[in-house]
Design an enzyme around this catalytic site. Structure first.
Site, PDB file in Angstrom:
ATOM      1  N   TRP A   1       0.823  -1.219   0.000  1.00 23.38           N
ATOM      2  CA  TRP A   1       0.000   0.000   0.000  1.00 23.38           C
ATOM      3  C   TRP A   1       0.852   1.263   0.000  1.00 23.38           C
ATOM      4  O   TRP A   1       1.860   1.355   0.700  1.00 23.38           O
ATOM      5  CB  TRP A   1      -0.895  -0.008   1.244  1.00 23.38           C
ATOM      6  CG  TRP A   1      -1.607   1.282   1.499  1.00 23.38           C
ATOM      7  CD1 TRP A   1      -1.123   2.374   2.148  1.00 23.38           C
ATOM      8  CD2 TRP A   1      -2.939   1.611   1.113  1.00 23.38           C
ATOM      9  NE1 TRP A   1      -2.064   3.369   2.196  1.00 23.38           N
ATOM     10  CE2 TRP A   1      -3.205   2.916   1.563  1.00 23.38           C
ATOM     11  CE3 TRP A   1      -3.949   0.919   0.429  1.00 23.38           C
ATOM     12  CZ2 TRP A   1      -4.428   3.556   1.356  1.00 23.38           C
ATOM     13  CZ3 TRP A   1      -5.170   1.550   0.218  1.00 23.38           C
ATOM     14  CH2 TRP A   1      -5.392   2.849   0.683  1.00 23.38           C
TER      15      TRP A   1
ATOM     16  N   ASP B   1      -0.312   9.153   0.673  1.00 21.48           N
ATOM     17  CA  ASP B   1       0.170  10.533   0.529  1.00 21.48           C
ATOM     18  C   ASP B   1       1.669  10.652   0.266  1.00 21.48           C
ATOM     19  O   ASP B   1       2.475  10.013   0.958  1.00 21.48           O
ATOM     20  CB  ASP B   1      -0.108  11.331   1.806  1.00 21.48           C
ATOM     21  CG  ASP B   1      -1.562  11.327   2.209  1.00 21.48           C
ATOM     22  OD1 ASP B   1      -2.390  10.741   1.498  1.00 21.48           O
ATOM     23  OD2 ASP B   1      -1.871  11.920   3.262  1.00 21.48           O
TER      24      ASP B   1
ATOM     25  N   ARG C   1      -2.301  17.136  12.523  1.00 17.86           N
ATOM     26  CA  ARG C   1      -1.340  16.392  11.704  1.00 17.86           C
ATOM     27  C   ARG C   1      -0.909  17.127  10.435  1.00 17.86           C
ATOM     28  O   ARG C   1      -1.376  18.201  10.113  1.00 17.86           O
ATOM     29  CB  ARG C   1      -1.921  15.029  11.337  1.00 17.86           C
ATOM     30  CG  ARG C   1      -3.262  15.029  10.612  1.00 17.86           C
ATOM     31  CD  ARG C   1      -3.717  13.594  10.389  1.00 17.86           C
ATOM     32  NE  ARG C   1      -5.040  13.478   9.785  1.00 17.86           N
ATOM     33  CZ  ARG C   1      -6.169  13.350  10.455  1.00 17.86           C
ATOM     34  NH1 ARG C   1      -6.156  13.349  11.774  1.00 17.86           N
ATOM     35  NH2 ARG C   1      -7.325  13.234   9.820  1.00 17.86           N
ATOM     36  N   ASP C   2       0.004  16.452   9.732  1.00 17.47           N
ATOM     37  CA  ASP C   2       0.465  16.774   8.373  1.00 17.47           C
ATOM     38  C   ASP C   2       1.237  18.094   8.295  1.00 17.47           C
ATOM     39  O   ASP C   2       0.905  18.971   7.495  1.00 17.47           O
ATOM     40  CB  ASP C   2      -0.722  16.824   7.397  1.00 17.47           C
ATOM     41  CG  ASP C   2      -1.611  15.594   7.461  1.00 17.47           C
ATOM     42  OD1 ASP C   2      -1.111  14.546   7.896  1.00 17.47           O
ATOM     43  OD2 ASP C   2      -2.788  15.690   7.078  1.00 17.47           O
TER      44      ASP C   2
ATOM     45  N   GLU D   1      -7.206  17.954   5.594  1.00 17.22           N
ATOM     46  CA  GLU D   1      -5.932  17.242   5.728  1.00 17.22           C
ATOM     47  C   GLU D   1      -4.883  17.869   4.809  1.00 17.22           C
ATOM     48  O   GLU D   1      -5.203  18.587   3.867  1.00 17.22           O
ATOM     49  CB  GLU D   1      -6.087  15.753   5.366  1.00 17.22           C
ATOM     50  CG  GLU D   1      -6.915  14.952   6.357  1.00 17.22           C
ATOM     51  CD  GLU D   1      -6.853  13.460   6.088  1.00 17.22           C
ATOM     52  OE1 GLU D   1      -6.627  12.699   7.048  1.00 17.22           O
ATOM     53  OE2 GLU D   1      -7.037  13.052   4.922  1.00 17.22           O
TER      54      GLU D   1
ATOM     55  N   TRP E   1     -10.360   8.344  -1.462  1.00 19.11           N
ATOM     56  CA  TRP E   1     -10.685   7.484  -0.327  1.00 19.11           C
ATOM     57  C   TRP E   1     -12.044   6.808  -0.496  1.00 19.11           C
ATOM     58  O   TRP E   1     -12.383   5.890   0.255  1.00 19.11           O
ATOM     59  CB  TRP E   1     -10.653   8.281   0.973  1.00 19.11           C
ATOM     60  CG  TRP E   1      -9.273   8.454   1.520  1.00 19.11           C
ATOM     61  CD1 TRP E   1      -8.551   9.612   1.624  1.00 19.11           C
ATOM     62  CD2 TRP E   1      -8.425   7.424   2.059  1.00 19.11           C
ATOM     63  NE1 TRP E   1      -7.319   9.366   2.177  1.00 19.11           N
ATOM     64  CE2 TRP E   1      -7.214   8.036   2.454  1.00 19.11           C
ATOM     65  CE3 TRP E   1      -8.562   6.051   2.228  1.00 19.11           C
ATOM     66  CZ2 TRP E   1      -6.153   7.324   3.018  1.00 19.11           C
ATOM     67  CZ3 TRP E   1      -7.517   5.337   2.788  1.00 19.11           C
ATOM     68  CH2 TRP E   1      -6.332   5.970   3.179  1.00 19.11           C
TER      69      TRP E   1
END
Length: 476
Positions: free
Chosen positions: A16, A19, A142-143, A195, A279
């Protein structure tokens, strides 16, 4: 190589991928790190995979750069070259300045930002800080996208608060101690969580520096589901101030988590790439032993469009070096036979007020159809059995122009990327052909050219990795 494996887009040899992370030019190479499961073909055991390239197109896959460990998933982030040694993570005698990654460590319903360091130009890595350097005590935070802001002489990091639909802007002198400078949002599309933010400068056509804030949305994009929105505005070292409304960065179904490269060797150049997926069905795609691909890297720019500034995206100029044989295109029922699965690069000019239908066909029938008519562009794709939400027609409104429409279309084994009006409009869609595409049919008044593209991805033997040829035949 399987029928669905891209020939000019990056995929991991197996397992898999999602990002892109830590895009940086260091040690004389372009580095692509990415969300990666080193154990299986689904989302889990999140680590940073790693590949390098001399030209943004020819990739060599390496060992995992930042591995998952118990209780600590390595989520998305960015990487920078610490030219001035502000982080203190380099050592005397190092052959390169330190490359520092700032990433989200996730575990036990808690997300915070950590550092990792490479002292050999991005090749090998070590976790630099056992404790987070930026922690808001939150479950979803996050990110980080981090860069050096010379006018304010500090590091800036934009980090998303997904549930609140906000982006925190933080500043630091050394990448270790951070203070909150401002917060942006909610704004624009807020149907889904936010995100993967980015904040970067671009020069407009007058030579003025403008700033672009980008963030992805988990729902509510133009074709439903995930997508990317952006604002153009100003950044003063503390706060981003938009000067126009939010716009969509891409009008297809499969463009997510785009981030820009750091420390590019060409002054003023800005390049990004994205995860080519949605997604809505990412975990259902019938590929094995790999799952997930990146878009082509794209050069970015800004142009005026009558109501503000439009972000332009065009395939990186290095792609031209892959062009081989060419065929003139004239439309009016023209059919062009190509080698099955051959990557193609088409340039088309549609006269003002005219229509176009471009059909891509395999032995199984129509695999994609691109149409232009009545001020809109449509892209239709069938869907394989078992991949819910894949099939459909994606409709894109075109800007009002009184000139011919220019199109550039890049076709690979399992994708189509369309760029209109010099890249003001981009449409990115996966394809899942029942068998390899071998024919183009053009109807309408159109002129142009189609080039074959030299494959650059390794010719991995997917069958040897546990896949039979039948596993890559998509049924409808």
């Amino acid at each position: 190589m399987s029928a669905l494996r891209p020939r000019i887009h990056f995929t991991a040899r197996q397992h898999w991928l999602n990002d892109p992370n830590g895009l940086v030019y260091a040690g004389g190479r372009y580095h692509l790190y990415y969300q990666f499961n080193p154990r299986a073909n689904d989302h889990g055991y999140m680590s940073w995979g790693h590949a390098t390239s001399p030209d943004l197109l020819t990739w060599t896959e390496h060992d995992v750069a930042l591995p998952w460990r118990e209780g600590h998933d390595v989520y998305s982030g960015s990487a920078v070259v610490d030219w001035q040694g502000t982080s203190g993570l380099g050592q005397p005698g190092d052959p390169h300045p330190p490359v520092v990654a700032m990433y989200t460590g996730a575990g036990d319903h808690h997300q915070a930002q950590y550092l990792a360091v490479s002292r050999d130009g991005g090749t090998t890595w070590a976790f630099a800080t056992p404790e987070p350097v930026l922690d808001e005590g939150k479950q979803d935070f996050r990110d980080p996208k981090t860069f050096w802001h010379a006018p304010s002489a500090q590091w800036i990091s934009v980090v998303v608060h997904p549930v609140e639909r906000q982006i925190g802007v933080y500043g630091s002198p050394d990448l270790h101690g951070w203070q909150t400078l401002s917060t942006f949002g909610p704004a624009g599309g807020v149907d889904g969580i936010w995100e993967v933010p980015d904040l970067f400068p671009l020069m407009d056509q007058t030579g003025r520096e403008r700033w672009v804030m980008k963030v992805d949305v988990f729902a509510g994009a133009p074709q439903g589901g995930t997508g990317a929105q952006y604002w153009v505005g100003d950044f003063d070292g503390r706060a981003f101030t938009p000067t126009q409304q939010a716009r969509w960065a891409d009008w297809g179904k499969d463009f997510y988590a785009a981030v820009t490269y750091s420390d590019l060797p060409q002054s003023g150049r800005c390049v990004w790439l994205a995860w080519m997926n949605s997604w809505d069905y990412a975990t259902q795609l019938p590929t094995h032993p790999w799952r997930g691909a990146m878009t082509l890297p794209r050069d970015l720019g800004l142009v005026p469009d009558g109501s503000g500034w439009a972000l332009t995206q065009t395939p990186v100029q290095e792609l031209d070096a892959l062009r081989g044989e060419s065929t003139a295109l004239h439309g009016h029922g023209q059919e062009v036979e190509v080698t099955p699965g051959q990557p193609l690069d088409l340039t088309l000019s549609v006269p003002f007020g005219s229509s176009l239908t471009l059909t891509f066909t395999s032995a199984q029938g129509m695999e994609a159809r691109l149409g232009v008519d009545g001020g809109q562009l449509t892209l239709t794709r069938p869907g394989p059995a078992g991949v819910a939400g894949f099939a459909g027609t994606h409709t894109v409104p075109l800007p009002t122009h009184s000139s011919d429409l220019d199109l550039r279309v890049i076709l690979d084994a399992c994708s189509i990327e369309v760029f209109a009006y010099g890249g003001q409009i981009s449409v990115t869609d996966l394809l899942l052909p029942g068998s390899p595409i071998h024919r183009l049919t053009l109807d309408g008044a159109v002129t142009g050219e189609v080039w074959t593209l030299r494959p650059v991805m390794p010719d991995w033997n997917d069958s040897a990795a546990g896949e039979s040829a039948e596993d890559q035949t998509v049924g409808r």
